[in-house]
Write an enzyme that holds these catalytic residues in place. Sequence first.
Site, PDB file in Angstrom:
ATOM      1  N   GLU A 276       0.851  -1.204   0.000  1.00 50.40           N
ATOM      2  CA  GLU A 276       0.000   0.000   0.000  1.00 50.40           C
ATOM      3  C   GLU A 276       0.880   1.244   0.000  1.00 50.40           C
ATOM      4  O   GLU A 276       1.790   1.373   0.828  1.00 50.40           O
ATOM      5  CB  GLU A 276      -0.886   0.036   1.249  1.00 50.40           C
TER       6      GLU A 276
ATOM      7  N   HIS B 165      -3.942  -3.208  -8.027  1.00 52.18           N
ATOM      8  CA  HIS B 165      -5.241  -3.658  -7.528  1.00 52.18           C
ATOM      9  C   HIS B 165      -6.325  -3.444  -8.591  1.00 52.18           C
ATOM     10  O   HIS B 165      -7.207  -4.280  -8.777  1.00 52.18           O
ATOM     11  CB  HIS B 165      -5.588  -2.896  -6.243  1.00 52.18           C
TER      12      HIS B 165
ATOM     13  N   ASP C 239      -6.963   1.489  -8.107  1.00 52.52           N
ATOM     14  CA  ASP C 239      -5.648   1.838  -7.555  1.00 52.52           C
ATOM     15  C   ASP C 239      -4.551   0.903  -8.080  1.00 52.52           C
ATOM     16  O   ASP C 239      -4.836  -0.248  -8.389  1.00 52.52           O
ATOM     17  CB  ASP C 239      -5.678   1.849  -6.017  1.00 52.52           C
TER      18      ASP C 239
HETATM   19 ZN    ZN Z   1      -6.232  -1.471  -3.234  1.00 53.55          ZN
END
Ligand code: ZN
Length: 277
Positions: free
Chosen positions: A145, A183, A193
């Site tokens: 992330e 993603h 994303d």
């Molecule tokens: Zn994501």
Amino acid sequence: MLFSKRTSFAIVFFVLSTLVACNYFPYAKTNQVYRKHNKELIKLVKEDPSIQTIDQLPKAAEWVGTTNFDLRKPNFVIIHHTAQNSCEQTLRTFTLERTKVSAHYVICKDGTIHHMLNDYLRAWHGGVAKWGNNTDINSSSIGIELDNNGFEPFDSAQIKSLLLLLSKLKETYKIPANNFIGHGDIAPVRKNDPNIQFPWIDLAKNGFGVWFQPNLIDTLPAGLSIPLALSMVGYDIKDTNAAILAFKRHFRQDSTSIINESDRSVLAQLIQNKLLH
Ligand SMILES: [Zn+2]
């Protein structure tokens, strides 16, 4: 100088509370939860396979375990943006059990890397997702992330750290160049994303992700439709428009779903390059 008993007590109290405040670590408790959960998983791994075999199967009377094995390894890397406003907010989200979301790594804007979960364990970052025939991406991937609200460019310090991390992961787990994806690629209907400003080309230059030569004109084989071409790259095409948008965002930094000749050429190259890497 002598202090009264009351003043001495106040001083000691002040010093102690300052020390406690300085050492306060907000994730001490959730780290305990991590370790407890880990112990439960270790217990599961320690079980003899004879316990796991389904009763109805014609199993042997005596269990014979093999002597040759090791741990399964991740084979994909999925890149995300957090869609949150700070790294701290994301750390908090990933340590609240009710959110049911996590990732192996969180990279802050200044390049700081938080390694939140052992690479061999399964993080909950992909959700319902598909790439090629792989429908359980969480089981086979590392989730990374990037602190980013979803609309801003990615900081150079953050990308520098990401590249260092990807290098390490690729080398350690022998992850194919093809298998560094976003993603939005594995869940095109639900996710977008990392956002359109993510520098996929810089990753590809460093060996993370398949890419193409912009000046090379290639053509898709006759009869190969755009949806079929997208599915050959890896996209889930149950919603063709979503798959096209995901492809355009990742490979063309374009938010439209129009496919032109240049896009067709890119698709043709991606399919070929995918076979090579
Ligand atoms: Zn994501």
